[in-house]
Design a protein around this motif. Structure first.
Motif, PDB file in Angstrom:
ATOM      1  N   ALA A   1      -2.151  10.276   2.186  1.00 12.12           N
ATOM      2  CA  ALA A   1      -3.256   9.005   2.470  1.00 12.12           C
ATOM      3  C   ALA A   1      -2.754   7.639   2.552  1.00 12.12           C
ATOM      4  O   ALA A   1      -1.878   7.618   1.349  1.00 12.12           O
ATOM      5  CB  ALA A   1      -4.581   9.167   1.840  1.00 12.12           C
ATOM      6  N   GLY A   2      -3.145   6.907   3.453  1.00 16.92           N
ATOM      7  CA  GLY A   2      -2.610   5.220   3.061  1.00 16.92           C
ATOM      8  C   GLY A   2      -4.136   4.586   3.380  1.00 16.92           C
ATOM      9  O   GLY A   2      -5.032   4.807   4.190  1.00 16.92           O
ATOM     10  N   PHE A   3      -4.124   3.909   2.063  1.00 19.87           N
ATOM     11  CA  PHE A   3      -5.336   3.089   2.092  1.00 19.87           C
ATOM     12  C   PHE A   3      -5.185   1.631   2.244  1.00 19.87           C
ATOM     13  O   PHE A   3      -4.252   0.828   1.472  1.00 19.87           O
ATOM     14  CB  PHE A   3      -6.081   3.391   0.732  1.00 19.87           C
ATOM     15  N   SER A   4      -5.840   0.731   3.077  1.00 19.88           N
ATOM     16  CA  SER A   4      -5.920  -0.592   2.701  1.00 19.88           C
ATOM     17  C   SER A   4      -6.959  -0.975   1.663  1.00 19.88           C
ATOM     18  O   SER A   4      -7.848  -0.016   1.264  1.00 19.88           O
ATOM     19  CB  SER A   4      -6.229  -1.294   4.030  1.00 19.88           C
TER      20      SER A   4
ATOM     21  N   GLY B   1       0.037  -4.964   1.182  1.00 20.75           N
ATOM     22  CA  GLY B   1      -0.828  -5.028   2.513  1.00 20.75           C
ATOM     23  C   GLY B   1      -0.598  -6.192   3.129  1.00 20.75           C
ATOM     24  O   GLY B   1      -0.015  -7.241   3.060  1.00 20.75           O
ATOM     25  N   GLY B   2      -1.527  -6.263   4.260  1.00 20.65           N
ATOM     26  CA  GLY B   2      -1.496  -7.603   5.048  1.00 20.65           C
ATOM     27  C   GLY B   2      -0.398  -7.801   5.661  1.00 20.65           C
ATOM     28  O   GLY B   2       0.010  -6.617   6.241  1.00 20.65           O
TER      29      GLY B   2
ATOM     30  N   GLY C   1      -8.606   2.302   6.797  1.00 13.16           N
ATOM     31  CA  GLY C   1      -8.241   0.870   6.972  1.00 13.16           C
ATOM     32  C   GLY C   1      -7.249   0.552   8.116  1.00 13.16           C
ATOM     33  O   GLY C   1      -6.586   1.431   8.657  1.00 13.16           O
ATOM     34  N   GLY C   2      -6.851  -0.495   7.981  1.00  8.02           N
ATOM     35  CA  GLY C   2      -6.034  -1.028   9.063  1.00  8.02           C
ATOM     36  C   GLY C   2      -4.401  -1.489   8.813  1.00  8.02           C
ATOM     37  O   GLY C   2      -3.811  -2.443   9.176  1.00  8.02           O
ATOM     38  N   ASN C   3      -4.051  -0.992   7.495  1.00  9.24           N
ATOM     39  CA  ASN C   3      -2.624  -1.271   7.344  1.00  9.24           C
ATOM     40  C   ASN C   3      -1.613  -0.976   8.343  1.00  9.24           C
ATOM     41  O   ASN C   3      -1.820  -0.029   9.090  1.00  9.24           O
ATOM     42  CB  ASN C   3      -2.437  -0.466   5.972  1.00  9.24           C
TER      43      ASN C   3
END
Length: 359
Positions: free
Chosen positions: A123-126, A190-191, A249-251
């Protein structure tokens, strides 16, 4: 119109009317019952509710007030703009996700993706949807699924964008207090380019230093997009292998560097047929034969699973549509099909005096 044509037309009208009547009766007599995995979904939701209460406590202890956008006083909604805000987000979408039933939804989605007890997922979380991140972790605990996750600091408006308490703060605190079984495998800013270039440097560095002080996970700063993807893939492979990938999210490493074009929800393997150099891990893993979960368009997801969008009241866990399925009387449906078939056969039957006619 001759007699044969009239008979056929009349029989066809009767067949359609009979089929429609049986269909309407079947739908009207459908009975809602708890889904087979009701207990698992409820366990996941209760776990998530406990974590949400803990996060609210952590924030209050840190001197952070509940924001005016958090109408349900959940503690999971951030401010509009802060020094670590990365992009625009929907206030309504963030409120929709601040609901313990999101863990039950993730159980449903993982099950649809074919994930089972004993599996390992990545999983990848922003920080944009902190409750959805925690919902996945709660779902995995309830389903006894191992999750390898990478968490990012930055968040869109109304997400976990308060520099004093970010999403990595949440999971690190929950893990250190023994509330959460699995720590993050890696943390990134992030970002912009996954290095937080658009954030206020002083606030970003203060937050990252605090997160590093927990001693839970390393912080990676890798501006090169291709190298960043390779590092993440290597981590999932080393601790996996994984059978499903979830992006919340949108990473940019999740959705890619171009405008997000993937539909939200569960994507079956090979839905993506071609991968571009600027695509993210959702596209890469799906094109390689893994199911993926794309959690971003919350309004569409809520509609797909019959969950309320920006509800005025949040029901206690166990009552929303995701916990139930509807059973319909099969006898009525069968009678509709059988009756329509008999009428159509009657219409096609050749009269004795018209042996050359065919239906």
């Amino acid at each position: 119109m001759n007699a044969l044509q009239k008979r056929r037309t009349g029989a066809l009208v009767l067949a359609v009317a009979w089929l429609a009547a049986c269909l309407l009766l079947t739908l009207a007599r459908g009975q809602k019952r708890p889904a087979e995995d009701y207990a698992v979904k409820l366990q996941a939701a209760q776990t998530l509710q406990g974590w949400m209460d803990d996060v609210k406590r952590y924030k209050l202890e840190a001197g952070l007030a509940i924001t005016p956008y958090d109408t349900h006083q959940t503690g999971m909604i951030g401010d509009e703009y802060t020094p670590i805000t990365t992009s625009l987000g929907s206030e309504e979408a963030k409120r929709t996700t601040a609901n313990a039933d999101m863990a039950a939804l993730l159980v449903q989605m993982l099950t649809e993706a074919g994930v089972e007890t004993g599996d390992t997922i990545g999983a990848g979380f922003s920080g944009s949807f902190p409750t959805m991140n925690l919902a996945l972790l709660a779902a995995c605990e309830a389903m006894q699924v191992k999750v390898i996750y990478i968490a990012s600091l930055g968040a869109s408006t109304f997400g976990a964008n308060q520099p004093e308490f970010t999403f990595p703060d949440m999971v690190c605190r929950l893990y250190l207090e023994g509330k959460l079984q699995t720590p993050p495998a890696l943390i990134t800013p992030g970002g912009d380019y996954d290095c937080g270039g658009e954030m206020f440097e002083e606030d970003r560095e203060a937050a990252l230093a605090r997160i590093a002080s927990y001693g839970v996970a390393e912080i990676m700063r890798e501006k090169d997009f291709a190298a960043n993807l390779k590092a993440r893939e290597a981590l999932y492979a080393a601790q996996g292998p994984i059978s499903c990938f979830v992006g919340v999210g949108g990473n940019i490493t999740t959705i890619g560097m171009q405008e997000d074009t993937m539909k939200p929800g569960v994507l079956a393997p090979y839905t993506v047929t071609a991968v571009r150099p600027d695509d993210g891990l959702l596209q890469y893993y799906n094109a390689r034969g893994l199911p993926v979960l794309h959690i971003l368009n919350i309004k569409q997801l809520a509609a797909q699973y019959s969950l309320p969008f920006d509800p005025e009241i949040i029901l206690p866990p166990g009552q929303s549509a995701v916990y139930f399925c509807t059973e319909y009387p099969r006898a009525l449906a069968a009678a509709g099909v059988l009756g329509a078939a008999v009428l159509l056969l009657f219409a096609c039957k050749k009269p004795r005096d018209q042996k050359g006619e065919t239906c």
